[in-house]
Design an enzyme around this catalytic site. Structure first.
Site, PDB file in Angstrom:
ATOM      1  NE  ARG A  43       0.146  -7.106   4.129  1.00 15.87           N
ATOM      2  CZ  ARG A  43       1.365  -7.732   4.647  1.00 15.87           C
ATOM      3  NH1 ARG A  43       1.149  -8.550   5.354  1.00 15.87           N
ATOM      4  NH2 ARG A  43       2.842  -7.449   4.236  1.00 15.87           N
ATOM      5  CB  ALA A 101       5.159 -10.744  -2.797  1.00 20.64           C
ATOM      6  NE  ARG A 108      -2.211  -5.405  -3.006  1.00 17.55           N
ATOM      7  CZ  ARG A 108      -1.392  -5.190  -2.242  1.00 17.55           C
ATOM      8  NH1 ARG A 108      -1.441  -5.999  -1.202  1.00 17.55           N
ATOM      9  NH2 ARG A 108      -1.111  -4.061  -2.015  1.00 17.55           N
ATOM     10  CD  GLN A 126       0.797  -2.642   4.842  1.00 19.50           C
ATOM     11  OE1 GLN A 126       1.190  -1.391   5.361  1.00 19.50           O
ATOM     12  NE2 GLN A 126       0.425  -2.811   3.673  1.00 19.50           N
ATOM     13  CG  ASP A 177       5.142  -6.420  -3.457  1.00 20.47           C
ATOM     14  OD1 ASP A 177       5.578  -6.173  -2.435  1.00 20.47           O
ATOM     15  OD2 ASP A 177       4.195  -7.204  -3.369  1.00 20.47           O
ATOM     16  CG  ASN A 203       9.083  -4.135  -0.108  1.00 29.92           C
ATOM     17  OD1 ASN A 203       8.393  -5.217  -0.204  1.00 29.92           O
ATOM     18  ND2 ASN A 203       9.412  -3.728   1.000  1.00 29.92           N
TER      19      ASN A 203
HETATM   20  O1  MRU Z   1       0.555  -3.963   0.153  1.00 33.15           O
HETATM   21  P1  MRU Z   1       1.245  -5.097   0.948  1.00 33.15           P
HETATM   22  O2  MRU Z   1       1.052  -5.245   2.156  1.00 33.15           O
HETATM   23  O3  MRU Z   1       0.821  -6.520   0.102  1.00 33.15           O
HETATM   24  O4  MRU Z   1       2.609  -5.106   0.528  1.00 33.15           O
HETATM   25  C1  MRU Z   1       3.737  -6.027   1.098  1.00 33.15           C
HETATM   26  C2  MRU Z   1       5.202  -5.668   0.820  1.00 33.15           C
HETATM   27  O5  MRU Z   1       5.434  -4.683  -0.016  1.00 33.15           O
HETATM   28  C3  MRU Z   1       6.064  -6.636   1.383  1.00 33.15           C
HETATM   29  O6  MRU Z   1       7.015  -6.029   1.867  1.00 33.15           O
HETATM   30  C4  MRU Z   1       6.341  -7.644   0.245  1.00 33.15           C
HETATM   31  O7  MRU Z   1       5.178  -8.309  -0.287  1.00 33.15           O
HETATM   32  C5  MRU Z   1       7.201  -8.722   0.570  1.00 33.15           C
HETATM   33  S1  MRU Z   1       6.955  -9.850   1.632  1.00 33.15           S
HETATM   34  C6  MRU Z   1       6.701 -11.352   1.141  1.00 33.15           C
END
Ligand code: MRU
Length: 352
Positions: A51, A53, A92, A197, A238, A248
């Site tokens: 997970r 981005a 996703r 997270q 994201d 995000n």
């Molecule tokens: O759902 P996730 O855990 O993939 O979400 C991740 C985020 O929102 C991060 O802040 C985002 O991907 C930026 S990190 C490169």
């Protein structure tokens, strides 16, 4: 990133298999898992084994290379490629990075007919994408570090570190750079409901790197801002629209509003691969809706060392689970990018 004395990236490829650190079981267990075909890689992106981005961008790039490895010798290979790339694109929907990575693989194999060349070109491009994330994360650290004063306390949301962007990270890269420069930074890490997270992954990373931090409940940020305990906010993104709106992890918008109300700078760190030239405003960003089960159940480790998932909410209730929100450009002080610091109203010019 160095774990138990060994260098890792979040995702890599070995003999046609996509390998990754299993982010579903951290921080209690560190395990590498391997996926031997693109369908399995797409599932690992959807179920969030990988997970963040950037890391799902790299996984999608390697997954697209798997599509080419699987299909190059087939007579109907172009339709196999299209179907495989579509499967990965659907894994996703909110993050722009997987779309950018898959398009790069699609582009470099255009017009090639020799199956051996097809495979080689796809693999080389996927590896180049991976290498670029590592280098871009390092640059985000260099540019972002300049915004962090000695002794600063930084609030961050979700996990935008090693695990989320192949190596250095996006939001955490400036923090790692500042820490290594001896600036004595402190981090407040939002727990980040519902998948935690922040509490699971950011806390694990910061502990590995030796950065002082505290996990705070998602709803405590305004309380600490009002006390003057937070000097700046840095999150990842994201997908970033051309008007400077940025998607995000859910809850980011709320932190940005709180920061604005308290006159605290709010930065978003992201490589240029997260900016979407096709997306005019945040209203066009697709927001992933995930299962309500992620809200009503909580998974953790018992005192006896067993991982268990328990229901917190009453049976039969409805829970909504939007995975992302959009922070409007007017709440964002600036973007920390691999090309430097960019104001929201400069985004369109930067990408043209
Ligand atoms: O759902 P996730 O855990 O993939 O979400 C991740 C985020 O929102 C991060 O802040 C985002 O991907 C930026 S990190 C490169």
């Amino acid at each position: 990133m160095k774990i138990n004395g060994k260098n890792y990236t979040a995702v890599w490829m070995e003999r046609g298999a996509v390998c990754m650190i299993d982010q579903k079981i951290l921080p209690h267990e560190f395990k590498v898992v391997k996926f031997s075909n693109h369908k399995a890689t797409a599932r690992a992106i959807t179920d969030m084994t990988v997970r963040g981005a950037g890391s799902i961008g790299v996984a999608a790039g390697f997954g697209a290379a798997q599509v080419v490895l699987e299909g190059a010798d087939k007579t109907d290979r172009r339709s196999y490629f299209k179907k495989g790339f579509d499967t990965l694109r659907k894994a996703r929907p909110t993050a722009q990075d997987p779309f950018a990575a898959i398009s790069r693989i699609e582009f470099v194999i255009q017009g090639i007919v020799d199956p051996v060349a097809l495979k080689q070109v796809a693999l080389l491009e996927a590896q180049a994408i991976s290498d670029e994330y590592v280098e871009n994360g390092r640059k985000l650290g260099v540019f972002g570090n300049a915004l962090i004063k000695k002794g600063a306390t930084v609030l961050t949301h979700c996990n935008a570190g090693w695990l989320a962007l192949q190596d250095w990270g996006s939001a955490l890269a400036p923090i790692y750079a500042a820490h290594r420069a001896g600036k004595k930074v402190m981090v407040y890490a939002d727990e980040t409901r519902p998948r935690m997270q922040g509490m699971k992954l950011t806390a694990w990373e910061l502990a590995q790197e030796g950065v002082p931090f505290a996990v705070i409940p998602d709803n405590a940020a305004a309380y600490y801002m009002r006390q003057g305990k937070i000097d700046l906010v840095i999150t990842g993104a994201d997908r970033i629209a051309m008007n400077g709106d940025a998607a995000n992890k859910i809850g980011t918008y709320e932190k940005a509003l709180c920061a604005k109300a308290h006159g605290i700078p709010f930065y978003i760190a992201a490589p240029l691969s997260t900016f979407d030239p096709q997306c005019r405003t945040g209203a066009e960003i697709p927001i992933e809706e995930r299962s309500g089960d992620e809200v009503v159940f909580v998974t953790g480790r018992t005192a006896k060392g067993k991982t268990e998932t328990v229901r917190v909410a009453p049976e039969g209730i409805t829970a909504l689970n939007p995975a992302f929100d959009v922070t409007p450009a007017h709440c964002i002080t600036a973007f920390i990018t691999n090309a430097g610091i960019v104001k929201p109203n400069q985004v369109k010019k930067l990408l043209n």
